[in-house]
Design an enzyme around this catalytic site. Structure first.
Site, PDB file in Angstrom:
ATOM      1  N   TRP A 225       1.727   6.356  -2.689  1.00  0.00           N
ATOM      2  CA  TRP A 225       1.662   6.727  -1.283  1.00  0.00           C
ATOM      3  C   TRP A 225       1.957   5.499  -0.420  1.00  0.00           C
ATOM      4  O   TRP A 225       1.450   4.409  -0.656  1.00  0.00           O
ATOM      5  CB  TRP A 225       0.270   7.277  -0.947  1.00  0.00           C
ATOM      6  CG  TRP A 225       0.113   7.570   0.515  1.00  0.00           C
ATOM      7  CD1 TRP A 225       0.612   8.643   1.194  1.00  0.00           C
ATOM      8  CD2 TRP A 225      -0.561   6.753   1.478  1.00  0.00           C
ATOM      9  NE1 TRP A 225       0.287   8.551   2.531  1.00  0.00           N
ATOM     10  CE2 TRP A 225      -0.437   7.397   2.729  1.00  0.00           C
ATOM     11  CE3 TRP A 225      -1.251   5.544   1.408  1.00  0.00           C
ATOM     12  CZ2 TRP A 225      -0.980   6.880   3.897  1.00  0.00           C
ATOM     13  CZ3 TRP A 225      -1.796   5.014   2.571  1.00  0.00           C
ATOM     14  CH2 TRP A 225      -1.663   5.685   3.791  1.00  0.00           C
TER      15      TRP A 225
ATOM     16  N   ASP B  91       3.494  20.456   5.571  1.00  0.00           N
ATOM     17  CA  ASP B  91       2.849  19.348   4.871  1.00  0.00           C
ATOM     18  C   ASP B  91       2.103  19.846   3.628  1.00  0.00           C
ATOM     19  O   ASP B  91       1.850  21.045   3.451  1.00  0.00           O
ATOM     20  CB  ASP B  91       1.877  18.636   5.817  1.00  0.00           C
ATOM     21  CG  ASP B  91       1.776  17.138   5.554  1.00  0.00           C
ATOM     22  OD1 ASP B  91       2.086  16.714   4.424  1.00  0.00           O
ATOM     23  OD2 ASP B  91       1.379  16.395   6.468  1.00  0.00           O
TER      24      ASP B  91
ATOM     25  N   ASN C 116      -1.031  17.821   1.535  1.00  0.00           N
ATOM     26  CA  ASN C 116      -1.734  16.546   1.576  1.00  0.00           C
ATOM     27  C   ASN C 116      -2.718  16.303   0.435  1.00  0.00           C
ATOM     28  O   ASN C 116      -3.638  15.511   0.588  1.00  0.00           O
ATOM     29  CB  ASN C 116      -2.462  16.400   2.914  1.00  0.00           C
ATOM     30  CG  ASN C 116      -1.548  15.839   3.986  1.00  0.00           C
ATOM     31  OD1 ASN C 116      -0.828  14.869   3.757  1.00  0.00           O
ATOM     32  ND2 ASN C 116      -1.554  16.447   5.157  1.00  0.00           N
TER      33      ASN C 116
ATOM     34  N   CYS D 188       7.139  17.746   3.969  1.00  0.00           N
ATOM     35  CA  CYS D 188       6.300  16.544   3.997  1.00  0.00           C
ATOM     36  C   CYS D 188       5.191  16.736   2.976  1.00  0.00           C
ATOM     37  O   CYS D 188       4.718  17.851   2.759  1.00  0.00           O
ATOM     38  CB  CYS D 188       5.710  16.342   5.393  1.00  0.00           C
ATOM     39  SG  CYS D 188       4.531  14.982   5.544  1.00  0.00           S
TER      40      CYS D 188
ATOM     41  N   ASP E 117       4.855   8.080   4.828  1.00  0.00           N
ATOM     42  CA  ASP E 117       3.929   7.872   5.945  1.00  0.00           C
ATOM     43  C   ASP E 117       3.994   6.443   6.465  1.00  0.00           C
ATOM     44  O   ASP E 117       3.545   6.160   7.581  1.00  0.00           O
ATOM     45  CB  ASP E 117       2.495   8.179   5.504  1.00  0.00           C
ATOM     46  CG  ASP E 117       2.182   9.666   5.519  1.00  0.00           C
ATOM     47  OD1 ASP E 117       2.997  10.444   6.056  1.00  0.00           O
ATOM     48  OD2 ASP E 117       1.117  10.053   4.991  1.00  0.00           O
TER      49      ASP E 117
END
Length: 698
Positions: free
Chosen positions: A174, A453, A455, A499, A521
């Site tokens: 990430w 997204d 996550n 995303c 990000d």
């Protein structure tokens, strides 16, 4: 173009600059013949006549040569197909038929014991050197026990024998995705995979190989493979003792079970695409980019707008008046798409609540999203929103009503990441609920864009009550694809961005359904250069979203950088702005407007041009070049300057050596041969300096 040999058992696929050939032996073994420079059918038939290597008790000549190795029989390579019934595991097949339909070749086989039908698909378009391969497995019996697919890869790619090979991959984590890594390929197996339920930040499903590590950016043979799948996956590169290499890849991270097929049911794998290039890594990248823009990315001929995203300015503290003020400022600097990120819906005042309740927060948007969308349109911009449909917070109306809708195992704790759980999209009721919610949302206001997204990873991929729960891993992805496909069909003017906490879901599968992807990000402009360098190995700038955010970059490293450096870094892809415009000075807003105007001028070249990587990041000076017709754009960044040394000249590529080129920034006229061989002086000075140069032919 597809040609068939006189015997009906040799096939030759030919694209723009390369050919791919295969043959069927008298024992119904499908053997690879050639993958490389263009080949005639007569030459392919000559290759087929060469004597087969010998096999003996410890080696099989099939290993590394079969088009689709299976489990069982005289072979020891990693199988692409592994099948099990209650009595028998393994496959023994017989050829049934081959068919050519336009640019697609289909080769069929059966296994009488399993009552298994297998079709191998090949497609090579005349305008490309990408070979698209996939497989369809069918339980062909009218009755009987189910057929368990332990593993069903999309394809196996065979490379010729060489003294050595170098393997290129994209690894990361990430906020540091797509880091390019090259190393010698050792004997044995090299496995790259994701076991997280999505593509993952750790690796992109792509590999490239060059013989003996001799390929350069613009010369040498390069073989590349990329998988079109957005769930867990595995690519295995095997180097055999005789120097042959075989690459298998497909959905699923292991061989423990993929799906169970009842009589009459089929499974079609994702596409595992392959490419040969004789023009080095840069030539391979340009071929991948052209193929994706022509045949994968929807509406790729259109230019992506400059967007503003409100997340870093507002976080979860969203209000109508605040968004109106940001929209007004965004319009002033030339933004074309205004996006409200998280916290517009449900009781979403933090990451602890609201996911799953896709209706506007009544306190923040008492009349829904339409008034804000109308105002944004009146300012001359499109309007977009953020969603995360595959997730739910335990503190939500949806979870309170349907706690059984999430992935979970009975009697086990439900693992929360970011205070959220993963919905089981393999369930039909979950899919239909999400479709109804999202369709209603997109019909309630003039919404032009959706940032979708994801996550968190899978951790508790259970499905209580389901007889074969592990099918969830595959069916979740199919359901995701189906949702986006149905929403795009119902709302054809809406663009979608993929995303996943940044670059956690980037692959050819999701790119066939979305207009762009969120690359990372991490918006630090210096960190982004290496991420973008890796991303461009396989994917084009037209889909690579990049933002200009605030300085210092408090999200990641507190690095201070000029607005110039931040903009030039982000202009290498689809430009966006994510800083808090309410805090920008008039001088910064004026400068930003000038950069946005410049980007709009060069955008057709950046988004639709051919990419040349002039100098990689990390060495002081980095630069990329885009060429489209008579236009050339060079973006350059000076990371550090030591001892007042002048940066080296940049030798350009892809231009006409016999023509002259005028620099639109300086007015200077340069001869093409000079630009190619002696180079162009950058004019950069000092740490973190950057510049854009435009050159026009004639």
């Amino acid at each position: 173009m597809i040609e068939t040999g006189n015997t009906g058992r040799i096939w030759l696929l030919t694209g723009a600059d390369s050919s791919y050939a295969l043959r069927l032996t008298e024992r119904d073994e499908l053997i690879h013949l050639h993958w490389g420079p263009k080949l005639s059918l007569a030459a392919a038939e000559s290759l087929a006549k060469e004597p087969e290597p010998s096999s003996w008790a410890f080696e099989s000549w099939l290993d590394g040569r079969e088009e689709y190795p299976v489990e069982g029989g005289p072979r020891f390579a990693r199988p692409a197909l592994s099948v099990r019934t209650p009595q028998v595991r393994g496959t023994e097949w017989s050829f049934t038929e081959a068919a050519v339909d336009g640019d697609e070749l289909r080769v069929g086989f059966t296994d009488s014991v399993h009552r298994l039908a297998l079709v191998l698909h090949y497609r090579m378009r005349e305008d490309s050197d990408v070979v698209e391969r996939w497989a369809t497995v069918t339980h062909a019996g009218p009755d009987g026990p189910p057929l368990e697919l332990l593993r069903a890869d999309a394809a196996a790619w065979s490379l010729p024998a060489r003294d050595g090979w170098r393997l290129s991959r994209l690894h990361g984590r990430w906020a540091a995705e797509s880091q390019l890594e090259r190393a010698e390929l050792m004997h044995g197996e090299s496995v790259t995979s994701s076991r997280r339920g999505h593509t993952g930040h750790q690796h992109l499903p792509w590999v490239a190989l060059d013989a003996d590590g001799t390929a350069t950016e613009e010369s040498g043979e390069v073989y590349g493979c990329a998988l079109a799948w957005s769930g867990s996956w595995r690519i295995c590169v095997q180097r055999f003792p005789d120097g042959l290499v075989q690459i298998t890849g497909g959905a699923g991270h292991d061989d423990s079970g993929l799906l169970r097929l009842a009589p009459g049911e089929s499974y079609t794998t994702p596409v595992f695409a392959g490419l040969w290039s004789g023009r080095g890594f840069g030539g391979a990248s340009r071929a991948w980019h052209a193929w994706q823009l022509a045949h994968v990315v929807p509406n790729a001929e259109s230019l992506r707008p400059v967007l503003y995203n409100s997340w870093e300015a507002t976080g979860f503290d969203v209000s109508l008046e605040q968004q109106r003020a940001l929209a007004a400022r965004a319009a002033e600097v030339g933004v074309e798409l205004f996006v409200v990120d998280d916290a517009w819906f449900g009781q979403r005042t933090s990451d602890r609540a609201g996911l799953g309740d896709w209706t506007p927060n009544p306190d923040r948007f008492p009349e829904g999203l339409k008034p804000l969308a109308d105002e944004v349109h009146a300012l001359g911009m499109q309007f977009g929103i953020w969603v995360e449909p595959e997730m739910v917070n335990p503190d939500s109306d949806l979870y309170r009503a349907h706690p059984d809708w999430v992935q979970h195992f009975p009697g086990r704790k439900r693992t929360e990441y970011r205070n959220q759980l993963v919905l089981n999209l393999a369930r039909a009721d979950v899919r239909e609920y999400l479709l109804e919610q999202l369709d209603t949302l997109l019909s309630s206001a003039p919404i032009d864009y959706v940032k979708w997204d994801f996550n968190r990873c899978f951790t508790d991929a259970g499905w209580p009550g389901e007889e074969y729960p592990q099918k969830l891993w595959v069916e979740h992805v199919g359901a995701l694809y189906g949702l986006i496909d149905r929403l795009r069909a119902a709302h054809p003017s809406v663009a979608f961005e993929s995303c996943s906490g940044g670059g956690g879901r980037i692959d050819l599968g999701i790119l066939s359904r979305t207009d762009q992807v969120w690359t990372s990000d991490n918006t630090d402009p210096l960190d982004r250069l290496a991420i973008q360098e890796g991303f461009g190995q396989i994917h084009p700038a037209r889909v690579m979203a990049a933002w200009v955010t605030d300085s210092p970059n408090v999200q990641f490293n507190d690095r201070v950088s000029s607005l110039r450096f931040r903009f030039v870094s982000a202009m290498a892809g689809v430009l966006g702005i994510g800083g808090d415009l309410a805090e920008w000075s008039e001088g910064e807003l004026t400068e930003a407007r000038e950069w946005v105007e410049l980007y709009k001028e060069i955008r057709p070249v950046v988004q639709h041009g051919e990419l040349y990587r002039l100098r990689p990041p990390g060495g002081g000076l980095g630069a990329v070049q885009y060429v489209r017709g008579e236009e050339t754009v060079v973006l350059m960044w000076l990371e550090t300057q030591r001892h007042r040394e002048r940066p080296p000249a940049l030798r350009l590529r892809g231009i006409d050596p016999g023509a002259t080129y005028t620099c639109l920034e300086t007015g200077a006229v340069h001869h093409g041969s000079v630009l190619l061989h002696r180079g162009l002086h950058t004019g950069l000075r000092g740490d973190l300096d950057a510049r854009v140069l435009r050159l026009r032919k004639g």
